[in-house]
Design a protein around this motif. Sequence first.
Motif, short mmCIF file in Angstrom:
data_model
loop_
_atom_site.label_atom_id
_atom_site.label_comp_id
_atom_site.label_asym_id
_atom_site.label_seq_id
_atom_site.Cartn_x
_atom_site.Cartn_y
_atom_site.Cartn_z
N PHE A 132 0.69 -1.23 0.02
CA PHE A 132 0.06 0.11 0.03
C PHE A 132 1.09 1.31 0.21
N PHE A 133 1.95 1.16 0.78
CA PHE A 133 3.06 2.46 0.78
C PHE A 133 3.35 2.45 -0.75
N LEU A 134 3.77 1.59 -1.40
CA LEU A 134 4.32 1.59 -2.58
C LEU A 134 3.27 2.16 -3.63
N GLY A 135 2.08 1.39 -3.47
CA GLY A 135 0.98 2.06 -4.44
C GLY A 135 0.59 3.46 -4.09
N TYR A 136 0.34 3.91 -2.93
CA TYR A 136 0.04 5.29 -2.82
C TYR A 136 1.21 6.13 -3.09
N LEU A 137 2.54 5.72 -3.16
CA LEU A 137 3.77 6.43 -3.55
C LEU A 137 3.54 6.68 -5.12
N LEU A 138 3.15 5.75 -5.80
CA LEU A 138 3.05 5.97 -7.18
C LEU A 138 1.73 6.86 -7.37
N MET A 139 0.54 6.38 -6.79
CA MET A 139 -0.46 7.40 -7.01
C MET A 139 -0.06 8.79 -6.79
N SER A 140 0.63 9.23 -5.77
CA SER A 140 1.14 10.56 -5.42
C SER A 140 1.72 11.20 -6.31
N VAL A 141 2.67 10.37 -7.16
CA VAL A 141 3.57 10.87 -8.15
C VAL A 141 2.63 11.26 -9.06
N TRP A 142 1.77 10.03 -9.54
CA TRP A 142 1.04 10.44 -10.77
C TRP A 142 0.14 11.56 -10.55
N ALA A 181 -1.49 11.58 2.06
CA ALA A 181 -2.11 11.29 3.45
C ALA A 181 -1.74 9.77 3.73
N PHE A 182 -2.36 8.97 2.68
CA PHE A 182 -2.55 7.67 3.01
C PHE A 182 -1.19 6.88 2.78
N LEU A 183 -0.12 7.61 1.95
CA LEU A 183 1.14 7.20 1.93
C LEU A 183 1.65 7.28 3.31
N LEU A 184 1.69 8.36 3.93
CA LEU A 184 2.25 8.75 5.42
C LEU A 184 1.70 7.93 6.49
N LEU A 185 0.45 7.30 6.44
CA LEU A 185 -0.14 6.35 7.25
C LEU A 185 0.39 5.14 6.96
#
Length: 148
Positions: free
Chosen positions: A82-92, A108-112
């Motif tokens: 989930f951390f990697l997924g939200y990292l990619l979503m944030s970059v996108w 926010a989900f990346l940090l959580l």
Amino acid sequence: MFAYQARVFLLPSGLNQNGSVVWEVSDTGVNNTVSGAMDRVVGCSTWQPPNHVLFQLACALLAAGLLAFDTPYGALLLHFLFFLGYLLMSVWSWVILCAPDFFSWNFAFLLLNGGQTMSLLYSIRPVRFCRELEDVYTNIFQPLKVPR
């Protein structure tokens, strides 16, 4: 004294040759036209192009995270993916989509999930003693089944 407010409704009246919807202006909100287009199954005549590859990879990582087992290592895998997924979503959402609200939620989900990953890594670390304390533990406390 009383002002009458006219209401205007846009109602779909059928499809044109391109497959897009033709709209009719009505003041009653009732569609008075009968179209043969409603008799056939209406699907997507034109598809939008797929989203960026970062979005596709992020969705794949989020889906893979949901397949994790119900163990401490499975929870670690879930939150890490989930951390990697939200990292990619944030970059996108920051670079490609340019949508601050979407970026804010994903970040926010990346940090959580990053915090939860660090917490799980700390909780499943092996507890080690120095050599002298290890001997004391194995001789006195391990036979009594006392955890480290």
